[in-house]
Design a protein around this motif. Structure first.
Motif, PDB file in Angstrom:
ATOM      1  N   ASN A  67       0.494  -0.748   0.377  1.00  0.00           N
ATOM      2  CA  ASN A  67      -0.171  -0.470   0.294  1.00  0.00           C
ATOM      3  C   ASN A  67       1.343   1.382   0.092  1.00  0.00           C
ATOM      4  O   ASN A  67       1.201   1.974   0.915  1.00  0.00           O
ATOM      5  N   LEU A  68       1.470   1.178  -1.655  1.00  0.00           N
ATOM      6  CA  LEU A  68       1.795   2.392  -0.991  1.00  0.00           C
ATOM      7  C   LEU A  68       1.322   3.717  -2.238  1.00  0.00           C
ATOM      8  O   LEU A  68       1.625   3.216  -3.603  1.00  0.00           O
ATOM      9  N   ASN A  69       1.617   5.110  -1.683  1.00  0.00           N
ATOM     10  CA  ASN A  69       0.653   5.951  -3.543  1.00  0.00           C
ATOM     11  C   ASN A  69       1.740   5.603  -4.763  1.00  0.00           C
ATOM     12  O   ASN A  69       0.663   6.238  -5.417  1.00  0.00           O
ATOM     13  N   LYS A  70       3.099   5.940  -4.477  1.00  0.00           N
ATOM     14  CA  LYS A  70       3.445   5.379  -5.552  1.00  0.00           C
ATOM     15  C   LYS A  70       2.954   4.770  -6.271  1.00  0.00           C
ATOM     16  O   LYS A  70       3.292   4.700  -8.441  1.00  0.00           O
ATOM     17  N   PHE A  71       2.096   3.558  -6.286  1.00  0.00           N
ATOM     18  CA  PHE A  71       1.849   2.461  -7.164  1.00  0.00           C
ATOM     19  C   PHE A  71       0.360   3.058  -7.525  1.00  0.00           C
ATOM     20  O   PHE A  71      -0.071   2.107  -8.211  1.00  0.00           O
ATOM     21  N   GLY A  72       0.209   3.564  -7.070  1.00  0.00           N
ATOM     22  CA  GLY A  72      -1.307   4.582  -7.891  1.00  0.00           C
ATOM     23  C   GLY A  72      -2.613   3.300  -7.282  1.00  0.00           C
ATOM     24  O   GLY A  72      -2.955   2.930  -6.717  1.00  0.00           O
ATOM     25  N   TYR A  73      -3.345   2.984  -8.748  1.00  0.00           N
ATOM     26  CA  TYR A  73      -4.281   2.159  -8.630  1.00  0.00           C
ATOM     27  C   TYR A  73      -3.963   0.613  -8.393  1.00  0.00           C
ATOM     28  O   TYR A  73      -5.091   0.235  -8.587  1.00  0.00           O
ATOM     29  N   LEU A  74      -2.802   0.309  -8.532  1.00  0.00           N
ATOM     30  CA  LEU A  74      -2.003  -0.986  -8.491  1.00  0.00           C
ATOM     31  C   LEU A  74      -2.345  -0.942  -6.835  1.00  0.00           C
ATOM     32  O   LEU A  74      -1.999  -2.316  -6.614  1.00  0.00           O
ATOM     33  N   ALA A  75      -1.792   0.211  -6.118  1.00  0.00           N
ATOM     34  CA  ALA A  75      -2.008  -0.749  -4.338  1.00  0.00           C
ATOM     35  C   ALA A  75      -2.860  -1.048  -4.054  1.00  0.00           C
ATOM     36  O   ALA A  75      -4.231  -0.877  -4.417  1.00  0.00           O
ATOM     37  N   HIS A  76      -2.647  -1.812  -2.945  1.00  0.00           N
ATOM     38  CA  HIS A  76      -3.317  -2.730  -1.983  1.00  0.00           C
ATOM     39  C   HIS A  76      -4.552  -3.622  -2.916  1.00  0.00           C
ATOM     40  O   HIS A  76      -5.115  -3.599  -2.707  1.00  0.00           O
TER      41      HIS A  76
END
Length: 409
Positions: free
Chosen positions: A320-329
């Motif tokens: 759950n990192l913001n940099k992953f954007g729509y892929l986060a969590h």
């Protein structure tokens, strides 16, 4: 157990009289005792397994490795079963030796402990060139390692009346298991070929047979309205001669190999037939889907997936990192399902004929049902196209020539 959905394809009958007569012909062949159709003769699961359980227990208890020597469907049927449903922790490691490639043989010899290894050789006729050659090579490896109890670790599923494989088994004192007459390798998914190896792997074969029996019951009761007939008609009336089959789980690969074989070997005759292409999603989204979407529209598409992913596998998700954007969590299973759905949507927008075949759960019963469905579907298409779905005259030509060349070495 499984659900089929159609897109841009009419699964309903185009000629109800033709489909009805085809279904009745198949059922009549089953009920009359025609040997080729006996794989669909309904038996109690316990009756099919009772003579195999003791053999399976012996192999499970005595050996760390098991080599299955066979070719074509005699390999692919049990292999897809083990690949899709897995082995339990008490099963010997099962290896499939189905190629005369000497590097392949050498690699297998390197990873097994031969003194703790048994083998099962499978050939309906007992005359399969490659199977018999590989049996000879393995017997020589036992001999080289001074293993004297060869017969106690050798199991043969073959014709008990005649054939070289039967003669070899008798000479070395191997265990002989009857191969059901009239049942070729590609249709051996409900025979001793698959049932024994499934039992050795620790798979619930009672449920597997039960799933197949439910499909057989529905087919014989509903005839032209049965799921295999409607499915076959959707392919037949699509007027497409290339069948693209894509699974969205890695474990579908041996199953797709078998499905390609049963299509090609059963239906490719007399200038007729279908070319099967197999693929894996999402891998093929980065290669073949470009062709499928914007190339020649001569293809019928089947997509295979699983509805319910168990919680152990479903727990994997992205950080759950913001940099992953729509892929986060996001759960990996949800990402995979999104790829599956997006691919069907894209092909559907191109007005291409598609069906999805989705197993309700990862179970022996669901898998047995799907395998039985596809066997009945293939035989139905054979009847509709007026080819014999059980012979393989082209393959026999190669066998004859190979034997001539080997004899002259």
């Amino acid at each position: 157990m499984y659900e089929i959905k159609y897109y841009n394809s009419d699964s309903r009958k185009q000629d109800n009289n033709l489909l009805s007569s085809t279904a009745k012909t198949i059922v009549n062949n089953i009920e009359s005792g025609n040997s080729y159709y006996q794989i669909f003769k309904k038996h109690e699961p316990q009756d099919l397994l009772k003579n195999l359980i003791a053999v399976a227990s012996e192999i499970r208890n005595r050996f760390s490795d098991l080599i299955v020597i066979s070719m074509g469907g005699a390999t692919l049927n049990p292999q897809m079963l083990v690949s899709f449903l897995g082995q339990d922790q008490n099963s010997p490691k099962i290896h499939f030796l189905n190629n005369t490639d000497p590097f392949f043989f050498a690699d297998l010899m390197d990873i097994i402990e031969i003194k703790n290894t048994a083998f099962i050789a499978i050939s309906n006729s007992g005359e399969t060139l490659e199977t018999n050659a590989l049996v000879g090579c393995l017997l020589r490896e036992y001999q080289k390692h001074n293993i004297t109890d060869i017969g106690l670790r050798s199991f043969f599923i073959t014709n008990l009346k005649a054939g070289l494989l039967k003669d070899i088994a008798m000479e070395i004192g191997a265990t002989l298991i009857p191969h059901q007459e009239g049942i070729s390798g590609r249709y051996s998914g409900l025979s001793s070929v698959s049932l024994l190896i499934g039992l050795i792997a620790g798979i619930d074969m009672l449920s597997y047979i039960s799933g197949a029996n439910k499909v057989i019951d529905a087919f014989c009761s509903n005839l032209a309205e049965s799921t295999p007939i409607l499915s076959a008609s959707s392919i037949y009336y699509s007027n497409k001669n290339t069948l693209v089959n894509i699974g969205y789980l890695q474990r579908f690969l041996p199953f797709l190999e078998w499905y390609s074989q049963i299509i090609g070997e059963s239906l490719g005759k007399d200038g007729k037939g279908y070319t099967p292409l197999k693929g894996l999603g999402p891998n093929d989204q980065h290669s073949m889907l470009q062709l499928y979407l914007e190339g020649p529209q001569d293809k019928f598409f089947s997509f295979f997936y699983l509805e319910k992913i168990n919680s152990e596998v479903g727990k994997y998700k992205t950080i759950n990192l913001n940099k992953f954007g729509y892929l986060a969590h996001k759960e990996l299973s949800d990402i995979n399902k999104a790829n599956f759905t997006a691919t069907i949507n894209a092909l559907s927008l191109k007005k291409l004929p598609i069906r999805s075949i989705i197993l309700k759960e990862l179970s022996s019963e669901a898998f047995g049902a799907m395998v039985c469905h596809l066997m009945l579907e293939t035989i139905t298409i054979g009847h509709l196209t007026r080819v014999n779905p059980f012979n393989q005259p082209g393959v026999e030509m190669i066998k004859i020539r190979s034997k001539e060349l080997i004899s002259n070495l």
